[in-house]
Design an enzyme around this catalytic site. Structure first.
Site, PDB file in Angstrom:
ATOM      1  N   CYS A   2       0.872  -1.161   0.000  1.00 52.27           N
ATOM      2  CA  CYS A   2       0.000   0.000   0.000  1.00 52.27           C
ATOM      3  C   CYS A   2       0.914   1.217   0.000  1.00 52.27           C
ATOM      4  O   CYS A   2       2.131   1.076   0.152  1.00 52.27           O
ATOM      5  CB  CYS A   2      -0.825   0.029   1.277  1.00 52.27           C
ATOM      6  SG  CYS A   2      -1.710  -1.519   1.570  1.00 52.27           S
ATOM      7  N   ARG A  27       0.983   1.767  -5.897  1.00 54.37           N
ATOM      8  CA  ARG A  27       1.196   0.723  -4.888  1.00 54.37           C
ATOM      9  C   ARG A  27      -0.101  -0.009  -4.528  1.00 54.37           C
ATOM     10  O   ARG A  27      -0.072  -0.958  -3.757  1.00 54.37           O
ATOM     11  CB  ARG A  27       1.789   1.337  -3.618  1.00 54.37           C
ATOM     12  CG  ARG A  27       3.070   2.080  -3.872  1.00 54.37           C
ATOM     13  CD  ARG A  27       3.540   2.762  -2.623  1.00 54.37           C
ATOM     14  NE  ARG A  27       4.119   1.809  -1.718  1.00 54.37           N
ATOM     15  CZ  ARG A  27       5.401   1.478  -1.676  1.00 54.37           C
ATOM     16  NH1 ARG A  27       6.242   2.058  -2.503  1.00 54.37           N
ATOM     17  NH2 ARG A  27       5.844   0.598  -0.832  1.00 54.37           N
ATOM     18  N   TRP A  74      -3.740  -1.810  -1.185  1.00 54.88           N
ATOM     19  CA  TRP A  74      -3.800  -3.068  -1.945  1.00 54.88           C
ATOM     20  C   TRP A  74      -4.137  -4.120  -0.906  1.00 54.88           C
ATOM     21  O   TRP A  74      -3.348  -4.396  -0.012  1.00 54.88           O
ATOM     22  CB  TRP A  74      -2.466  -3.356  -2.616  1.00 54.88           C
ATOM     23  CG  TRP A  74      -2.506  -4.564  -3.506  1.00 54.88           C
ATOM     24  CD1 TRP A  74      -3.011  -4.641  -4.765  1.00 54.88           C
ATOM     25  CD2 TRP A  74      -2.000  -5.871  -3.196  1.00 54.88           C
ATOM     26  NE1 TRP A  74      -2.862  -5.909  -5.255  1.00 54.88           N
ATOM     27  CE2 TRP A  74      -2.256  -6.685  -4.320  1.00 54.88           C
ATOM     28  CE3 TRP A  74      -1.386  -6.443  -2.095  1.00 54.88           C
ATOM     29  CZ2 TRP A  74      -1.891  -8.034  -4.369  1.00 54.88           C
ATOM     30  CZ3 TRP A  74      -1.030  -7.781  -2.136  1.00 54.88           C
ATOM     31  CH2 TRP A  74      -1.286  -8.555  -3.268  1.00 54.88           C
ATOM     32  N   ASN A  98       1.585  -0.072   5.700  1.00 55.20           N
ATOM     33  CA  ASN A  98       1.929  -0.833   4.490  1.00 55.20           C
ATOM     34  C   ASN A  98       2.678  -2.072   4.954  1.00 55.20           C
ATOM     35  O   ASN A  98       3.675  -1.949   5.658  1.00 55.20           O
ATOM     36  CB  ASN A  98       2.820   0.029   3.583  1.00 55.20           C
ATOM     37  CG  ASN A  98       3.465  -0.791   2.480  1.00 55.20           C
ATOM     38  OD1 ASN A  98       2.875  -1.754   1.998  1.00 55.20           O
ATOM     39  ND2 ASN A  98       4.674  -0.407   2.092  1.00 55.20           N
ATOM     40  N   GLY A  99       2.199  -3.255   4.561  1.00 58.10           N
ATOM     41  CA  GLY A  99       2.889  -4.483   4.958  1.00 58.10           C
ATOM     42  C   GLY A  99       1.909  -5.459   5.573  1.00 58.10           C
ATOM     43  O   GLY A  99       0.700  -5.375   5.334  1.00 58.10           O
ATOM     44  N   GLU A 479       6.152 -13.960 -21.344  1.00 62.46           N
ATOM     45  CA  GLU A 479       5.843 -12.547 -21.119  1.00 62.46           C
ATOM     46  C   GLU A 479       4.564 -12.146 -21.873  1.00 62.46           C
ATOM     47  O   GLU A 479       3.740 -11.398 -21.348  1.00 62.46           O
ATOM     48  CB  GLU A 479       7.048 -11.692 -21.550  1.00 62.46           C
ATOM     49  CG  GLU A 479       6.825 -10.192 -21.641  1.00 62.46           C
ATOM     50  CD  GLU A 479       6.443  -9.519 -20.325  1.00 62.46           C
ATOM     51  OE1 GLU A 479       6.381 -10.190 -19.286  1.00 62.46           O
ATOM     52  OE2 GLU A 479       6.159  -8.315 -20.357  1.00 62.46           O
ATOM     53  N   LYS A 483       1.296 -10.594 -20.085  1.00 66.74           N
ATOM     54  CA  LYS A 483       0.737  -9.283 -20.464  1.00 66.74           C
ATOM     55  C   LYS A 483      -0.745  -9.417 -20.762  1.00 66.74           C
ATOM     56  O   LYS A 483      -1.551  -8.625 -20.303  1.00 66.74           O
ATOM     57  CB  LYS A 483       1.407  -8.743 -21.744  1.00 66.74           C
ATOM     58  CG  LYS A 483       2.709  -8.040 -21.679  1.00 66.74           C
ATOM     59  CD  LYS A 483       2.815  -6.766 -20.913  1.00 66.74           C
ATOM     60  CE  LYS A 483       2.966  -7.002 -19.457  1.00 66.74           C
ATOM     61  NZ  LYS A 483       4.255  -7.072 -18.893  1.00 66.74           N
ATOM     62  N   GLU A 486      -2.916 -10.257 -17.502  1.00 68.36           N
ATOM     63  CA  GLU A 486      -3.019  -9.267 -16.424  1.00 68.36           C
ATOM     64  C   GLU A 486      -3.878  -8.066 -16.794  1.00 68.36           C
ATOM     65  O   GLU A 486      -4.463  -7.446 -15.917  1.00 68.36           O
ATOM     66  CB  GLU A 486      -1.655  -8.836 -15.889  1.00 68.36           C
ATOM     67  CG  GLU A 486      -0.843  -7.949 -16.779  1.00 68.36           C
ATOM     68  CD  GLU A 486       0.479  -7.519 -16.122  1.00 68.36           C
ATOM     69  OE1 GLU A 486       0.542  -7.372 -14.910  1.00 68.36           O
ATOM     70  OE2 GLU A 486       1.449  -7.332 -16.878  1.00 68.36           O
ATOM     71  N   HIS A 502       3.850 -32.707 -24.352  1.00 67.18           N
ATOM     72  CA  HIS A 502       3.905 -33.405 -23.060  1.00 67.18           C
ATOM     73  C   HIS A 502       2.714 -33.054 -22.169  1.00 67.18           C
ATOM     74  O   HIS A 502       2.753 -33.294 -20.969  1.00 67.18           O
ATOM     75  CB  HIS A 502       5.221 -33.072 -22.343  1.00 67.18           C
ATOM     76  CG  HIS A 502       6.428 -33.514 -23.125  1.00 67.18           C
ATOM     77  ND1 HIS A 502       6.740 -34.838 -23.300  1.00 67.18           N
ATOM     78  CD2 HIS A 502       7.354 -32.813 -23.812  1.00 67.18           C
ATOM     79  CE1 HIS A 502       7.833 -34.942 -24.045  1.00 67.18           C
ATOM     80  NE2 HIS A 502       8.222 -33.713 -24.376  1.00 67.18           N
ATOM     81  N   LYS A 601       1.376  -1.749  -8.771  1.00 67.51           N
ATOM     82  CA  LYS A 601       2.622  -1.538  -9.510  1.00 67.51           C
ATOM     83  C   LYS A 601       3.823  -2.019  -8.716  1.00 67.51           C
ATOM     84  O   LYS A 601       4.802  -2.479  -9.280  1.00 67.51           O
ATOM     85  CB  LYS A 601       2.740  -0.046  -9.850  1.00 67.51           C
ATOM     86  CG  LYS A 601       3.921   0.307 -10.736  1.00 67.51           C
ATOM     87  CD  LYS A 601       3.754  -0.291 -12.118  1.00 67.51           C
ATOM     88  CE  LYS A 601       4.967  -0.075 -12.998  1.00 67.51           C
ATOM     89  NZ  LYS A 601       4.993  -1.077 -14.092  1.00 67.51           N
TER      90      LYS A 601
HETATM   91  O1  M6R Z   1       8.980  -3.770  -9.669  1.00 69.62           O
HETATM   92  P1  M6R Z   1       9.371  -5.142 -10.115  1.00 69.62           P
HETATM   93  O2  M6R Z   1       9.998  -5.157 -11.467  1.00 69.62           O
HETATM   94  O3  M6R Z   1      10.211  -5.870  -9.105  1.00 69.62           O
HETATM   95  O4  M6R Z   1       7.999  -5.934 -10.230  1.00 69.62           O
HETATM   96  C1  M6R Z   1       7.984  -7.305 -10.530  1.00 69.62           C
HETATM   97  C2  M6R Z   1       6.605  -7.755 -10.934  1.00 69.62           C
HETATM   98  O5  M6R Z   1       5.680  -7.503  -9.914  1.00 69.62           O
HETATM   99  C3  M6R Z   1       6.129  -7.051 -12.215  1.00 69.62           C
HETATM  100  O6  M6R Z   1       7.011  -7.247 -13.269  1.00 69.62           O
HETATM  101  C4  M6R Z   1       4.739  -7.572 -12.617  1.00 69.62           C
HETATM  102  O7  M6R Z   1       4.815  -8.910 -13.014  1.00 69.62           O
HETATM  103  C5  M6R Z   1       4.145  -6.698 -13.730  1.00 69.62           C
HETATM  104  N1  M6R Z   1       2.785  -6.365 -13.412  1.00 69.62           N
HETATM  105  C6  M6R Z   1       4.129  -7.355 -15.060  1.00 69.62           C
HETATM  106  O8  M6R Z   1       3.602  -6.545 -16.053  1.00 69.62           O
END
Ligand code: M6R
Length: 606
Positions: A2, A27, A74, A98-99, A479, A483, A486, A502, A601
């Site tokens: 958060c 956050r 969050w 936060n935590g 990746e 993308k 998410e 497999h 983020k």
């Molecule tokens: O800030 P970071 O690069 O350590 O974050 C890692 C992941 O949380 C981040 O890459 C996440 O998977 C993204 N939402 C992907 O788009």
């Protein structure tokens, strides 16, 4: 994870708290709230959902007060409802957190037995009740907070204010970042310097276990043992201006389009352009002596690390151990004496990555971090920082940070390869030239997005999408799937193309789009064989390749035509169609592209 903020101001703080929270929304954005002290009493406003809901609430029900705290959430414990939104409070204490308080259940039972009445399902509320409990026994706010902190287990950054004390705010840090901002007769607390940038650039970061007592004119920092400590004040470079979307509909699209420029910046940092050679900074280890590299990260940053494994093993002939940070940390992996451990993180605050960094450091590794935020905790705890120059990335889906991570890691691979004597000068120049051509190729890919808009109609109807790739295209398939899922919420999985037979092949029928990442490289023919297996079972192929579909013997529903590029830079170039496919599908479906549901983020909890 958060975002938290606190202001001991000289004018009403409510709107400034919201301004700071806007900068922390990356956050988390499940709910938001602020509390201030009005006429000696604690007052708060909270709202479910995005920060704008809190702003709307404040415009009809304003809050006065010169001291206050704020939070953007969050959700970890308890649903993202108003009842669970921070600040949490009693009549004496208000707290933002936060935590995670790991021992909250025991504390809650104990406090309930002592008469406390809880109003939320959160772990945080125990902090407010615990401090109140101490105050009811006669402790003043500082002594009560000290006693409460000693009983908390877990990870936390806290900002706390007290009824009847409008010149007092306490902050504490254990496992989650917290910065103090020094103003002119004012004091601030924030999860990062970016939140505080409109108010001050003079920042002091608390160390783990520190807590601080602030008044408008003083600060008193104590360490975990209660000893008075000094922490340096630095001048933060964080910009006071909020980054805006420019002419783009979303931050994600803006960030996709920034890639040619930010990749150029990043490469310029690691390449001597006039010599056409890598110019890598000293990381405090003799590269020629490195016998193994350990890489760890999460999510997209992990996939960047996975690409680096292919590069380092192929070009430098150095074995690479890689794992997601949440696993590496706990599997007690043996690490080589004096080895190099590389951590990749956009935010530099990811809790799993940070914990793994500390594990590797405690086990004698030299720590190099590839980070986008130079003032982050991961950067500060590393022996060497390899910055990515992507600029602020606001969209939750990582795009430009990923390709800048790849750019940095490509240069690390070349630096290692040269130090190890595995590549000739000519080969190095050839690979560097390929890297410097990346921004131009990406610019031309970004000039035509129509085909992605058309494809979005088709993909939006899918329930599942599979992504296949071989060799260095395998992490790009992973990746691509991440993308898409998410931001569009369509179920998507990436597989090594050779693994299809497999198990995953059982999923294929005429309703399943299969994205095949197939650059013309030494594995192309093998990828085509896997593509034919898909085709034979009615799978609907979206081919991402510089080779025409005719040459594969398969019919495809779409061909995303790619430029012919050097195999070394394939991951950088092929990342772009993955991003555009996901972006246009999600916008066609009308999801919240920049702030997708359930995500944040910066992930500062384990
Ligand atoms: O800030 P970071 O690069 O350590 O974050 C890692 C992941 O949380 C981040 O890459 C996440 O998977 C993204 N939402 C992907 O788009």
């Amino acid at each position: 994870m958060c975002g938290i903020v606190g202001i001991l101001g000289t004018k009403p703080v409510a709107l400034d708290l919201v301004d700071a929270l806007r900068r922390l929304e990356y956050r988390g954005y499940d709910s938001a709230g602020i509390a201030t002290i009005e006429g000696g009493l604690l007052q708060r406003r909270r709202a479910e959902g995005k920060l704008r809901n809190l702003s709307d609430r404040l415009s009809t029900e304003p809050l006065a007060g010169l001291v206050g705290i704020g939070h953007t959430r969050w959700a970890t414990h308890g649903k993202p409802t108003e009842r669970n939104a921070h600040p949490h409070m009693t009549e004496k204490v208000s707290v933002v957190h936060n935590g995670i308080i790991e021992n909250f259940r025991e504390l809650k039972e104990e406090l309930t037995r002592a008469g406390a009445v809880f109003a939320s399902d959160t772990d945080t509320e125990v902090v407010a009740h615990l401090i109140t409990h101490e105050m009811k026994k006669g402790a003043d706010p500082i002594a009560a907070t000290k006693a409460a902190l000693a009983r908390l287990k877990g990870a936390f950054a806290l900002a706390i204010i007290f009824a009847g004390h409008d010149n007092l705010m306490i902050g504490a840090r254990e496992g989650s970042p917290l910065a103090i901002g020094h103003g002119d007769g004012e004091m601030f607390l924030g999860s990062d310097a970016i939140a505080l940038a409109p108010f001050t650039s003079q920042i002091t970061y608390l160390d783990e276990g520190d807590w601080v007592v602030l008044t408008r004119g003083s600060l008193d920092i104590r360490d975990r043992q209660g000893r008075r400590v000094d922490r340096p004040m630095i001048t933060s470079q964080a910009s006071g201006f909020l980054v805006d979307k420019g002419n783009h509909r979303h931050f994600m699209l803006k960030e996709i389009h920034e890639q040619p420029e930010v990749i150029s910046h990043t490469l310029t940092n690691y390449i001597d352009m006039s010599e056409g050679r890598v110019n890598f900074p000293d990381i405090g280890l003799e590269l020629a002596k490195i016998t193994r590299v350990t890489i760890s990260a999460c999510g997209t940053a992990y996939y960047a690390g996975l690409v680096a494994k292919y590069w380092i093993e192929k070009y430098a002939r150095v074995p690479v151990e890689i794992d997601v940070a949440s696993e590496l940390r706990y599997r007690e992996a043996p690490l080589p004496e004096g080895g190099l451990a590389v951590f990749v993180s956009q935010s530099g605050e990811t809790a799993d990555t940070l914990a793994t960094l500390r594990y590797c450091k405690a086990n004698g590794q030299r720590i190099a971090s590839v980070v986008n935020v130079r003032t982050s905790t991961i950067a500060r705890e590393s022996h060497a920082v390899l910055p990515t120059l992507a600029g602020p990335e606001i969209g939750v889906a990582s795009t430009k940070a990923f390709t800048c991570q790849l750019s940095t890691l490509a240069c690390l691979a070349l630096a290692l390869a040269r130090a190890k004597g595995q590549i000739s000068d000519d080969k190095e120049r050839e690979l560097v030239r390929a890297l410097t051509e990346v921004p131009r190729h990406i610019s031309s890919l970004l000039r035509d997005e129509r085909r992605y808009e058309e494809l979005a109609h088709y993909l939006s109807k899918a329930r599942d999408v599979l992504y296949l790739g071989r060799g260095i295209s395998y992490p790009i398939a992973l990746e691509g799937a991440l993308k898409l899922k998410e931001i569009s919420y369509i179920h998507a999985e990436g597989y090594a193309a050779g693994e299809l037979k497999h198990g995953p092949i059982a999923l294929i029928d005429e309703n399943v789009p299969v994205v095949v990442v197939a650059p013309e490289d030494e594995l192309f023919d093998k990828t085509v064989s896997n593509m034919q297996e898909v085709h034979a079972r009615g799978g609907q192929i979206i081919l991402v390749s510089n080779v025409e579909p005719d040459a594969t013997g398969c019919s495809v529903v779409a061909h995303l035509r790619m430029p012919a590029v050097h195999p070394f830079v394939v991951p950088l170039i092929y990342a772009i169609p993955m991003q555009l496919m996901a972006y246009h599908t999600a916008t066609f479906m009308g999801t919240d592209v920049d702030q997708p549901r359930n995500l944040a983020k910066s992930v500062t909890v384990e």
